[in-house]
Enzyme design. Structure first.
Site, PDB file in Angstrom:
ATOM      1  N   ASP A 139       0.860  -1.166   0.000  1.00 57.12           N
ATOM      2  CA  ASP A 139       0.000   0.000   0.000  1.00 57.12           C
ATOM      3  C   ASP A 139       0.896   1.214   0.000  1.00 57.12           C
ATOM      4  O   ASP A 139       1.907   1.249   0.690  1.00 57.12           O
ATOM      5  CB  ASP A 139      -0.848   0.017   1.279  1.00 57.12           C
ATOM      6  CG  ASP A 139      -2.059  -0.879   1.121  1.00 57.12           C
ATOM      7  OD1 ASP A 139      -2.593  -0.931   0.002  1.00 57.12           O
ATOM      8  OD2 ASP A 139      -2.445  -1.533   2.105  1.00 57.12           O
ATOM      9  N   ASP A 179     -15.269  15.514   9.762  1.00 57.42           N
ATOM     10  CA  ASP A 179     -14.388  14.502   9.152  1.00 57.42           C
ATOM     11  C   ASP A 179     -13.177  14.293  10.046  1.00 57.42           C
ATOM     12  O   ASP A 179     -12.361  15.189  10.239  1.00 57.42           O
ATOM     13  CB  ASP A 179     -13.955  15.023   7.772  1.00 57.42           C
ATOM     14  CG  ASP A 179     -13.104  14.011   7.029  1.00 57.42           C
ATOM     15  OD1 ASP A 179     -12.776  12.969   7.627  1.00 57.42           O
ATOM     16  OD2 ASP A 179     -12.776  14.274   5.855  1.00 57.42           O
ATOM     17  N   PHE A 217     -16.376   8.960   3.794  1.00 57.57           N
ATOM     18  CA  PHE A 217     -15.626   8.570   2.600  1.00 57.57           C
ATOM     19  C   PHE A 217     -15.817   7.073   2.343  1.00 57.57           C
ATOM     20  O   PHE A 217     -15.768   6.257   3.255  1.00 57.57           O
ATOM     21  CB  PHE A 217     -14.137   8.861   2.802  1.00 57.57           C
ATOM     22  CG  PHE A 217     -13.298   8.470   1.633  1.00 57.57           C
ATOM     23  CD1 PHE A 217     -13.099   9.354   0.585  1.00 57.57           C
ATOM     24  CD2 PHE A 217     -12.713   7.210   1.569  1.00 57.57           C
ATOM     25  CE1 PHE A 217     -12.335   8.980  -0.504  1.00 57.57           C
ATOM     26  CE2 PHE A 217     -11.948   6.835   0.483  1.00 57.57           C
ATOM     27  CZ  PHE A 217     -11.765   7.738  -0.559  1.00 57.57           C
ATOM     28  N   ALA A 257     -14.743   3.858  -0.483  1.00 60.77           N
ATOM     29  CA  ALA A 257     -13.865   3.515  -1.612  1.00 60.77           C
ATOM     30  C   ALA A 257     -14.624   3.561  -2.923  1.00 60.77           C
ATOM     31  O   ALA A 257     -14.061   3.870  -3.975  1.00 60.77           O
ATOM     32  CB  ALA A 257     -13.264   2.130  -1.404  1.00 60.77           C
ATOM     33  N   GLU A 258     -15.925   3.259  -2.871  1.00 56.11           N
ATOM     34  CA  GLU A 258     -16.713   3.222  -4.116  1.00 56.11           C
ATOM     35  C   GLU A 258     -16.968   4.643  -4.643  1.00 56.11           C
ATOM     36  O   GLU A 258     -16.811   4.928  -5.823  1.00 56.11           O
ATOM     37  CB  GLU A 258     -18.056   2.522  -3.892  1.00 56.11           C
ATOM     38  CG  GLU A 258     -17.932   1.009  -3.779  1.00 56.11           C
ATOM     39  CD  GLU A 258     -17.362   0.581  -2.436  1.00 56.11           C
ATOM     40  OE1 GLU A 258     -17.560   1.334  -1.446  1.00 56.11           O
ATOM     41  OE2 GLU A 258     -16.701  -0.471  -2.362  1.00 56.11           O
ATOM     42  N   ARG A 285     -15.488   7.481  -3.420  1.00 60.22           N
ATOM     43  CA  ARG A 285     -14.257   8.245  -3.295  1.00 60.22           C
ATOM     44  C   ARG A 285     -14.518   9.739  -3.028  1.00 60.22           C
ATOM     45  O   ARG A 285     -13.835  10.607  -3.528  1.00 60.22           O
ATOM     46  CB  ARG A 285     -13.362   8.042  -4.538  1.00 60.22           C
ATOM     47  CG  ARG A 285     -13.185   6.557  -4.867  1.00 60.22           C
ATOM     48  CD  ARG A 285     -11.868   6.169  -5.455  1.00 60.22           C
ATOM     49  NE  ARG A 285     -11.246   7.135  -6.335  1.00 60.22           N
ATOM     50  CZ  ARG A 285     -11.561   7.300  -7.620  1.00 60.22           C
ATOM     51  NH1 ARG A 285     -12.518   6.606  -8.171  1.00 60.22           N
ATOM     52  NH2 ARG A 285     -10.905   8.177  -8.335  1.00 60.22           N
ATOM     53  N   SER A 327     -16.224  12.479   0.300  1.00 53.91           N
ATOM     54  CA  SER A 327     -16.902  12.617   1.590  1.00 53.91           C
ATOM     55  C   SER A 327     -17.489  14.026   1.630  1.00 53.91           C
ATOM     56  O   SER A 327     -17.267  14.820   0.720  1.00 53.91           O
ATOM     57  CB  SER A 327     -15.910  12.411   2.737  1.00 53.91           C
ATOM     58  OG  SER A 327     -14.989  13.489   2.752  1.00 53.91           O
ATOM     59  N   LYS A 339     -16.217  16.816  -1.019  1.00 53.15           N
ATOM     60  CA  LYS A 339     -14.818  16.936  -1.424  1.00 53.15           C
ATOM     61  C   LYS A 339     -14.323  15.521  -1.701  1.00 53.15           C
ATOM     62  O   LYS A 339     -14.773  14.563  -1.059  1.00 53.15           O
ATOM     63  CB  LYS A 339     -13.975  17.621  -0.348  1.00 53.15           C
ATOM     64  CG  LYS A 339     -13.808  16.855   0.953  1.00 53.15           C
ATOM     65  CD  LYS A 339     -12.884  17.618   1.865  1.00 53.15           C
ATOM     66  CE  LYS A 339     -12.263  16.736   2.940  1.00 53.15           C
ATOM     67  NZ  LYS A 339     -13.218  16.144   3.891  1.00 53.15           N
ATOM     68  N   ASP A 355      -4.772  -4.316   6.579  1.00 57.48           N
ATOM     69  CA  ASP A 355      -5.337  -4.280   7.922  1.00 57.48           C
ATOM     70  C   ASP A 355      -6.867  -4.248   7.936  1.00 57.48           C
ATOM     71  O   ASP A 355      -7.481  -4.655   8.890  1.00 57.48           O
ATOM     72  CB  ASP A 355      -4.781  -3.091   8.724  1.00 57.48           C
ATOM     73  CG  ASP A 355      -4.924  -1.779   7.977  1.00 57.48           C
ATOM     74  OD1 ASP A 355      -5.570  -1.779   6.916  1.00 57.48           O
ATOM     75  OD2 ASP A 355      -4.390  -0.772   8.454  1.00 57.48           O
TER      76      ASP A 355
END
Lengths: 676, 559
Positions: free
Chosen positions: A303, A340, A372, A374-375, A377, A379, A391, A514
């Protein structure tokens, strides 16, 4: 704890190892190591011949037989000692873990009643409440609350970590202590199967199974032993034709010298010590196979964030687009980030302060925070007045704005691209169908990463960087860090696709992870290193857990795996190469009385036949303890081309293995000859 | 001059390895090529005859069963012929049926490509048996060995689940290699005065007026396949020392080349299959190095002669000529002995029993290793087994689990290899010890002391390595020797063949590991050294104690 682990040879461990060496003489246990078992049987035979010489028609050479017996006994004991010593550290560690596991009571919640029960009665799915100062009674997930937890019993790290319900920081481990607040935990393991139980079993080596490579090597060692058994057994009748009467103890001495006792005695110690080196490195390997696989890795998936870069991407600039002002970009960015808690979100607010800009925070009050994902991307926040603030990744925000009928300002892409080219991450800020500008997030590559990737390349390992960043950003970081390939805008399923692609080419893949969504990829990878801070799903899918939660450690784990294999190979080569000198010591000694011309073969000019045989035997015995430090520490490993590495090791352990015993046996003979 | 003769022959071999290897590769690669034009029609006819229209690839098990069954059928047929030869045609000399333990020994001996002969051809076999059993088996056993070696190569270099079709390989070995080569060599030998006839024994009047029987027969044809197939069973008891089998130094060289070239080209064939000819040259280099070492031992030892004889004032300038043919001298005899034991042919042009102790050691050692070129295919397979072993021992030292040609060497392969490396010393040393323990065995030994040990050791080593040459002097046509050597030959041939085919079958199915800079290379000089080291330490040290008591003790006692 860490310090304790590193003091490898304290007197308690040595004392226990000495005791264990005798316990391990038990023939039933010994049978697991066929090479040493043959030596033990030989020892027993010589003992019987010494005690009852008449019965065996043995010559009255009781002194010689007794000496052979003791040398053989010590050969076996030395081998046992090596194994016991390697196990010792793990056992000591297991003991201290067991102490932390001592009787814990749990506040079990059934419906609304709370009952105090011993932790051993907890089953999967039970709910317990753990308050300030209490031990967490078993592995589980926080379902309510937030607390700081001291995990030093497992990780050796004394600073407490925050555990909270939901997200990737919700898993707690049995045997750790809550040092503030109160959490409700759902237990996820039955007694005996918890992380700490597994850890105890692993460090103790109780369930240690031979790895495929160890099995293959053992097969070879057994067949060499059988070959030499045939050689020695048939030697008697053949020599008999020349009227040479070979004494059984002499034949046993020849056998023991020829069979690969050095590697046979050290093999399990090498394996245990290799696992232990990983453990001392605060990585818990679930099996020796995983450590070996680490040595074989061809591809490493890393990563970007946290491994290659520090990952705390900080907002460093607001860049307005389409004629907006810095103030308006900053203001909307701040409103979108008020709730956030990610480092990026917080850094936006910090940047506002730094730039002395103000945002009308009351606008956000009562709004619904959008996390936020991942799909998506993105928030942001859905304000009470109906406006939506977002954003996120530039292309995602663009699509979102266009979908609502908005237009994309012309200078957005050029600004975005220039940020990305500099290695930064642009975040677009938009409200409904209008894009205000960009937040410039900066990320930095950890120092020394480039050198380490060069090193990996020299070992023949390809590195692939995975990042959610856009391709331009990814390319900049990849170039800066020196990785071989990168996957930009990657989703969790991309990782698994890459792993499958590499594996289809026959490559072994290592990765770290993780999150729960990393679990399938961790399971698919040949070496999956999960972070201790990660979710239980990730830890269960992986075959290694890093207790320090430092993903870049995977690189060292590969080195340790390679070192383990090299040590095994080096000592095997050494052991087998030793045979040449032993032949030259014993063969002339056996036949010299009947065939005086054999003295030509006595190239070491050893004092007498008897001292030659004893010297070879003594060398064979003491080489085991002399090599214990090497077996435990592993041979030195520096990343370099395989051909170069091999040439060096062949020179040291192959050629060295031929020469050393000639010198060693000669030196021993100089002393022994004075005595016999 | 002597060394020059030897060097010329070696140079011819080295030069011919590549062209011959390329030809052999095309025979078995099963890709269409121009030789199909010459042989294709014949093969198609044979395939149709035996119902083999489709020739699907076989798994290793199917391949092994196919070659074993084929061999069993041939053994049964051959045994019947030997036991009934008196009643069969082409028996102008009225030869009797063969005794049963001798028949057992003989048939095993020829099926296993050993050609240990406990009979004497002139008096023990009819012309029909010579042609229908001996020569037939010389072709089929060589073709079997070659096919298995090719299947093994396909296994370790290829991908998939199959290692070729045995029957196709078997047929092609005959049509494209052994039959054409045998025809050519036969014609050359006939041109060089080797007899080829079905007439009975000649009875001639000698100068003193006495009558003498001179044995003749279809010698040239047997001679050609005897060497081409690394068989070694002579038409006459004296084998290639007999002037009708090997009349001149030129026929001697032709015979050396015919037994040496095919085994020598196999490493190159392997390199072609592996798509890396360097792999093949490394193996060839290791074989040639060991060969030159043992040849030098034999040559210089024979040249030095027997010190005990030299002391008596016997002219030693020629070297030790006892048991050697004057027309060959030391160089041609030493080279022939070195090649026949390296290629495990077993043909002899001088009596190995009378070699100097160290000369005898050279021949013995080559058979004990059984990897210095080796018999039809077997030598290469054994050498590659040592290569895998070398990779396994040293490969770990690059910090990866061992890989050979991109395949991981795992417990299954090691178990199979363990069987193969155990079998060889076991079937040599155990029967040797038994022979010394029993009167049945001891009774046949004709020499006291160390030379007696060499005799017995040589007999079993020759059987185990499927060489077949004898340290003549052992009275070996007794049920004890017929049965024990028969068993040793059987085990020596089939255990390692089956085990190694299983290794190939296991490797062919494995996932390939791509080569990187971190991979252990098997195509460079370092591996050449490792290979030789592995052969010497694992293969040779095993036999050291026995050798010390035999030839080395004998040598030391000579002074």
């Amino acid at each position: 704890m860490n310090a304790k682990r590193k003091s490898m040879l304290n007197s308690a461990i040595v004392g226990r190892a000495v005791k264990d060496s005798f316990i391990k003489l038990n023939p039933i246990a010994m049978m697991k190591n066929p090479v040493m078992f043959v030596v033990e049987v030989g020892t027993a035979i010589v003992l019987l011949m010494t005690l009852f010489p008449g019965y065996f028609n043995a010559k009255d050479d009781i002194g010689f037989n007794l000496t052979v017996f003791f040398i053989l006994l010590f050969t076996v004991l030395f081998a046992n000692f090596a194994e016991a010593l390697a196990e010792g550290r793990g056992k000591a560690q297991a003991d201290s873990l067991k102490r932390t596991k001592k009787e814990i009571t749990a506040n079990k919640m059934t419906g609304s009643t709370i009952k105090v029960v011993p932790s051993t009665e907890l089953r999967k799915g039970d709910i317990v409440i753990v308050s300030h100062g209490e031990m967490i009674p078993g592995d589980g997930e926080v379902i309510e609350g937030l607390a700081s937890v001291d995990e030093s019993a497992i990780t050796g790290e004394s600073a407490p970590v925050i555990k909270e319900a939901g997200g990737d920081f919700g898993s707690v481990t049995g045997g750790t202590r809550v040092v503030s607040d109160r959490i409700v935990v759902r237990i996820t393991s039955d007694p005996g199967e918890s992380f700490i139980d597994r850890m105890i079993a692993l460090v103790e080596g109780a369930k240690r199974q031979k790895t495929p490579n160890e099995l293959a090597l053992s097969t070879l060692l057994v067949s060499l032993t059988l070959i030499f058994l045939i050689v020695v057994v048939t030697l008697g009748p053949i020599a008999g034709y020349l009227d040479i009467d070979l004494q059984v103890p002499v034949l046993i001495a020849l056998l023991v010298c020829l069979i690969p006792t050095t590697i046979g005695g050290l093999l399990s110690a090498i394996g245990i010590a290799g696992m232990d080196r990983v453990t001392q490195f605060n990585v818990l390997a679930m099996s020796g196979k995983a450590v070996e696989a680490a040595g074989d890795i061809n591809t490493m998936i890393l990563d970007k964030t946290g491994t290659i870069t520090f990952g705390n991407r900080m907002a460093s600039e607001f860049i307005p687009v389409g004629g907006e002002s810095v103030q308006s970009v900053g203001e909307w960015a701040a409103i979108g980030s008020l709730q956030d808690e990610t480092p990026e979100g917080r850094s936006v607010l910090e940047l506002m302060k730094k730039l002395k800009l103000n945002a009308n925070e009351s606008l956000a009050a009562g709004g619904e925070f959008i996390e936020f994902k991942a799909e998506t991307r993105m928030s942001g926040i859905d304000l009470k007045d109906g406006r939506k603030v977002r954003k996120g990744a530039v292309d995602a925000v663009k699509r979102w704005v266009v979908a609502q009928g908005g237009a994309v300002p012309k200078d957005l892409d050029s600004h975005g691209d220039s940020i990305a080219r500099e290695g930064g991450t642009p975040l677009a800020v938009a409200v409904d169908n209008r894009i205000y500008g960009l937040i410039y997030l900066k990320d930095t590559v950890k120092p020394g990463m480039r050198e380490r990737f060069d090193e990996l390349r020299r070992m023949g390992i390809k590195t692939i960087m995975c990042t959610g960043d856009n391709p331009l950003t990814a390319a900049t970081i990849a170039r800066e860090a020196g990785v071989d390939e990168f996957i930009a805008e990657s989703k969790p399923e991309d990782k698994i696709a890459v792993i499958r692609r590499e594996q289809a080419e026959g490559k072994l893949v290592a990765m770290t992870g993780d999150g729960t969504n990393d679990a399938p990829a961790l399971a698919q990878a040949d070496v999956g290193l999960a972070m201790n801070s990660g979710t239980i799903a990730a830890k269960e899918a992986a075959n290694m857990v890093d207790l320090d939660s430092d993903p870049s450690k995977i690189i060292e784990v590969v080195s340790i795996g390679k070192q383990l294999l090299m040590t095994r190979g080096a000592l095997t080569t050494f052991s087998i190469a030793n045979d040449i000198a032993k032949y030259f010591a014993i063969i002339p000694a056996m036949f010299i009385l009947a065939i005086p011309e054999m003295s030509v073969l006595n190239v070491m000019s050893l004092g007498s036949p008897m001292s030659a045989i004893l010297s070879a035997l003594i060398f064979n015995a003491i080489i085991i303890p002399l090599l214990i430090p090497l077996a435990m520490k592993g041979v030195a490993y520096k990343p370099m081309k395989a051909t170069k590495l091999l040439r060096r090791n062949i020179l040291v352990y192959g050629i060295g293995g031929v020469i050393v015993p000639f010198i060693g046996i000669k030196l021993i003979d100089l002393v022994v000859h004075l005595l016999v | 001059m002597g060394i020059l003769q030897i060097l010329i022959v070696i140079a011819i071999v080295v030069l011919l390895v590549k062209p011959l290897g390329t030809y052999v590769y095309h025979v078995y690669s099963n890709d269409p090529n121009k030789t199909d034009k010459w042989f294709g029609w014949l093969e198609r006819f044979i395939y149709r005859l035996i119902g083999l229209k489709n020739r699907p690839g076989m798994t290793w098990k199917r391949y092994a069963v196919s070659f074993l069954l084929t061999n069993i059928v041939l053994v049964a047929l051959g045994y019947l012929i030997l036991r009934l030869q008196k009643y069969l045609p082409f028996n102008p000399n009225g030869i009797e049926n063969m005794e049963q333990t001798l028949s057992f020994n003989t048939i095993i001996s020829f099926m296993t490509n050993t050609n240990l002969q406990h009979y004497s051809g002139e008096t023990g076999l009819t012309y029909f048996s010579q042609m229908a059993v001996i020569m037939m088996m010389m072709f089929t056993s060589a073709a079997t060995g070659f096919s298995v070696a090719i299947a093994f190569i396909r296994g370790i270099t290829g991908k998939g689940a199959t290692i070729g079709n045995f029957f196709e390989d078997f047929v092609k070995s005959h049509t494209r290699i052994f039959i054409p080569a045998a025809v050519v060599v036969t014609l050359v030998l006939v041109a060089l005065q080797v007899p080829q006839t079905l007439d009975p024994v000649l009875t001639v009047k000698t100068l003193e007026g006495a009558s003498q029987n001179i044995a003749i027969g279809p010698v040239a044809s047997l001679e050609s396949i005897k060497h081409l197939g690394t068989n070694g069973g002579g038409f006459f008891g004296a084998n290639s020392a007999h002037p009708f089998e090997n009349p001149t130094p030129l026929t001697n060289v032709i015979e050396i080349l015919s037994m040496w070239l095919l085994p020598a080209s196999l490493p190159y064939v392997y390199g072609r299959f592996a798509k890396n000819t360097k792999q093949g040259w490394v193996v060839f280099g290791a074989m040639m190095t060991l060969f030159v070492g043992f040849l030098s031992l034999i040559y210089f030892s024979e040249l030095r002669g027997n010190p005990a004889m030299n002391v008596l004032g016997i002219d030693a300038s020629q070297g030790s000529m006892e048991g050697k043919e004057v027309r060959f001298g030391i160089p041609q005899s030493s080279l022939f002995s070195a090649v026949t034991t390296a290629a495990t042919t077993g043909t002899v042009n001088n009596m190995h029993d009378t070699l100097t102790p160290l000369g005898g050691l050279g021949t013995l050692a080559e058979m004990m290793l059984n990897v210095v070129f080796g018999g039809k295919g077997v030598g290469l397979v054994n050498m590659l087994m040592y290569a895998i072993l070398g990779v396994f021992l040293c490969g770990l030292m690059v910090g990866r689990t061992p890989e050979f040609l991109g395949r991981k060497i795992e417990p299954r392969e090691m178990k199979l290899i363990a069987i193969a490396i155990l079998a060889h010393p076991f079937i040599i040393l155990a029967p040797t010890a038994i022979a010394f323990l029993t009167d049945l065995g001891q009774g046949s030994i004709t020499n006291p002391g160390s030379h007696g040990i060499s005799q017995v050791l040589y007999e079993y080593t020759s059987s185990a390595a499927n060489n077949g040459s004898g340290f003549e002097g052992l009275a070996d046509n007794t049920p004890f020797w017929n049965l024990t050597t028969g068993l040793v030959m059987l085990l020596g041939r089939y255990i390692s063949m089956i085990a190694m085919l299983a290794v190939a079958g296991s490797l062919v199915r494995k996932q390939w590991v791509p080569e990187t800079i971190g991979t252990f290379r098997t195509d460079n000089g370092l591996f050449y050294g490792i290979l030789i080291g592995t052969v010497l330490i694992i293969g040779a040290l095993t036999f050291l104690p026995a050798i010390v008591l035999g030839p080395i003790a004998e040598h030391l006692k000579l002074g």
